[in-house]
Scaffold this active site. Sequence first.
Site, PDB file in Angstrom:
ATOM      1  CB  SER A  95      -1.206  -0.051   1.213  1.00 41.55           C
ATOM      2  OG  SER A  95      -1.534   1.477   1.306  1.00 41.55           O
ATOM      3  CE1 TYR A  97      -3.760  -2.813   5.954  1.00 41.15           C
ATOM      4  CE2 TYR A  97      -3.760  -0.566   5.218  1.00 41.15           C
ATOM      5  CZ  TYR A  97      -4.021  -1.881   5.324  1.00 41.15           C
ATOM      6  OH  TYR A  97      -4.241  -1.965   2.959  1.00 41.15           O
ATOM      7  CE  LYS A 148      -1.175  -4.330   3.495  1.00 38.50           C
ATOM      8  NZ  LYS A 148      -1.833  -5.431   2.485  1.00 38.50           N
TER       9      LYS A 148
HETATM   10  P1  NAD Z   1     -11.013  -7.208   1.674  1.00 39.25           P
HETATM   11  O1  NAD Z   1     -11.300  -7.066   2.899  1.00 39.25           O
HETATM   12  O2  NAD Z   1     -11.644  -7.229   0.974  1.00 39.25           O
HETATM   13  O3  NAD Z   1      -9.861  -8.576   1.113  1.00 39.25           O
HETATM   14  C1  NAD Z   1      -9.155  -9.723   2.090  1.00 39.25           C
HETATM   15  C2  NAD Z   1      -9.108 -11.417   1.930  1.00 39.25           C
HETATM   16  O4  NAD Z   1      -9.213 -11.985   2.626  1.00 39.25           O
HETATM   17  C3  NAD Z   1     -11.346 -11.033   2.440  1.00 39.25           C
HETATM   18  O5  NAD Z   1     -12.074 -11.517   1.737  1.00 39.25           O
HETATM   19  C4  NAD Z   1     -10.960 -12.324   3.867  1.00 39.25           C
HETATM   20  O6  NAD Z   1     -11.615 -12.576   4.515  1.00 39.25           O
HETATM   21  C5  NAD Z   1      -9.360 -12.861   3.767  1.00 39.25           C
HETATM   22  N1  NAD Z   1      -8.759 -13.102   4.860  1.00 39.25           N
HETATM   23  C6  NAD Z   1      -8.472 -12.302   5.336  1.00 39.25           C
HETATM   24  N2  NAD Z   1      -7.651 -12.798   6.538  1.00 39.25           N
HETATM   25  C7  NAD Z   1      -7.356 -14.031   5.647  1.00 39.25           C
HETATM   26  C8  NAD Z   1      -6.286 -14.729   6.555  1.00 39.25           C
HETATM   27  N3  NAD Z   1      -6.155 -14.839   7.895  1.00 39.25           N
HETATM   28  N4  NAD Z   1      -7.383 -16.223   5.923  1.00 39.25           N
HETATM   29  C9  NAD Z   1      -8.086 -16.155   4.764  1.00 39.25           C
HETATM   30  N5  NAD Z   1      -8.093 -14.571   4.439  1.00 39.25           N
HETATM   31  C10 NAD Z   1      -8.035 -14.117   5.161  1.00 39.25           C
HETATM   32  O7  NAD Z   1      -9.869  -6.645   0.805  1.00 39.25           O
HETATM   33  P2  NAD Z   1      -9.123  -5.381  -0.205  1.00 39.25           P
HETATM   34  O8  NAD Z   1      -9.668  -4.445  -0.081  1.00 39.25           O
HETATM   35  O9  NAD Z   1      -9.379  -6.726  -1.360  1.00 39.25           O
HETATM   36  O10 NAD Z   1      -7.418  -5.248   0.166  1.00 39.25           O
HETATM   37  C11 NAD Z   1      -6.935  -7.103  -0.221  1.00 39.25           C
HETATM   38  C12 NAD Z   1      -5.489  -6.411   0.357  1.00 39.25           C
HETATM   39  O11 NAD Z   1      -4.811  -5.489  -0.458  1.00 39.25           O
HETATM   40  C13 NAD Z   1      -5.535  -6.417   1.595  1.00 39.25           C
HETATM   41  O12 NAD Z   1      -4.117  -6.651   1.701  1.00 39.25           O
HETATM   42  C14 NAD Z   1      -5.083  -5.032   1.711  1.00 39.25           C
HETATM   43  O13 NAD Z   1      -4.324  -4.829   2.602  1.00 39.25           O
HETATM   44  C15 NAD Z   1      -4.493  -4.565   0.932  1.00 39.25           C
HETATM   45  N6  NAD Z   1      -4.774  -3.063   0.513  1.00 39.25           N
HETATM   46  C16 NAD Z   1      -6.164  -2.753   0.052  1.00 39.25           C
HETATM   47  C17 NAD Z   1      -6.597  -1.760  -0.262  1.00 39.25           C
HETATM   48  C18 NAD Z   1      -8.182  -0.854   0.001  1.00 39.25           C
HETATM   49  O14 NAD Z   1      -8.303   0.671  -0.802  1.00 39.25           O
HETATM   50  N7  NAD Z   1      -8.579  -1.691  -0.497  1.00 39.25           N
HETATM   51  C19 NAD Z   1      -5.550  -0.124  -0.670  1.00 39.25           C
HETATM   52  C20 NAD Z   1      -4.020  -0.917  -0.366  1.00 39.25           C
HETATM   53  C21 NAD Z   1      -3.831  -2.223   0.115  1.00 39.25           C
END
Ligand code: NAD
Length: 338
Positions: free
Chosen positions: A124, A149, A153
């Site tokens: 991120s 958080y 990362k």
């Molecule tokens: P999201 O919460 O929609 O998806 C994450 C998924 O991971 C969920 O389906 C959740 O059930 C699953 N999960 C969490 N912990 C788990 C575990 N221990 N075992 C198995 N499954 C697990 O989030 P997203 O927005 O799709 O983000 C995906 C990734 O991208 C994350 O790592 C997030 O930190 C990163 N990210 C997101 C954003 C954003 O703004 N959405 C920005 C930068 C980085």
Amino acid sequence: MKICVTGGMGYIGSHTVIELIKEGHEPIIVDNLVNSNPEVLNRIQKITNVKPKFYQIDVRDEEKLDDCFKQEGFDAVIHFAGLKSVGESVKKPDLYFDNNIGSSKTLLKVMKKYNVKNIIFSSSATVYGVPKHVPLVETDPVGQAANPYGQTKIEIEKILINEAKQDEKMNIVLLRYFNPVGAHESGLIGEDPNDIPNNLMPYITQVAVGRLEQLTIFGNDYPTKDGTCIRDYIHVVDLALGHLAALKAIKENWGLKIYNLGTGKGTSVLELVNAFNQANNLNIKYQYGARRAGDVVVNYANADKALNELNWKATHNIVDMCRDAYLWQKQNPQGYKK
Ligand code: NAD
Ligand code: UDP
């Protein structure tokens, strides 16, 4: 390629699974559903005519993950799984360290055992901390995390960078996302926050469908053109395609690579609200409120490296993002819960 997609039921993961299927890959989802809904699988099937294989596993569960890797024989991993709520991470830092860092460590261990050498990780822009200048480039120093958080990362990046140093056969791609918004153009999948959204776009879409009364814009006295904060919003499908570009670029002994995934354009909160109104012929109700603690004022990417090395760039504009985000919310006012 056969690809393990951890967190593939989530917002960004599900959009990426669709693009992987479209490209002829075989994505296999590993997700514990802690922040997602099983209905996602049906929606993916509706869009692609393929129902991907799904393991309901916590990535920290080494035994189950080992079984999955043994059965599947993956070529690569895309690691989305993680908890992502900034506010919750402040209240429950240990949960965030355990879940996000713990799952990454377990995943690496199992990958090593089964000789899987390719991994793309969801990092991120938060790792840059408070930017000293914009646009941000990948060579800018990793900053001070503003919350647990962000700290997870930074820690996971460190673990992966270290891994690449120890094993030169590992190919590791850290993708630093800016602000993913929007939804698949079908409106069948999209962002579905559990509680009242913390992020701007889902808040706006929920106001648009009447789930929330009005938007509060956090601060209008910042030193920007209209006084509101600036971010680099990127359409989630462009982001998904960034992963496919990275996958395509990976070759033997590629080592560690870091890319910003953003559009390179900054948009203010007010500009986003106006674009949303324009795209959807609406008039979102808003008020100005106090600044949100810890907010970065201006943040956007230099995404040239991804263009030069991965041949990737974002093609959707702000209006596309607003149109697709609203279509999803309009068709699914309560998200996947119906
Ligand atoms: P999201 O919460 O929609 O998806 C994450 C998924 O991971 C969920 O389906 C959740 O059930 C699953 N999960 C969490 N912990 C788990 C575990 N221990 N075992 C198995 N499954 C697990 O989030 P997203 O927005 O799709 O983000 C995906 C990734 O991208 C994350 O790592 C997030 O930190 C990163 N990210 C997101 C954003 C954003 O703004 N959405 C920005 C930068 C980085
Ligand atoms: N924001 C806002 N009202 C909201 C949610 C967010 O004014 O209800 C602002 C927030 O202060 C920031 C921008 O919108 O300036 C983007 O916030 P978001 O949480 O979506 O992304 P992040 O700040 O994590 O980049």
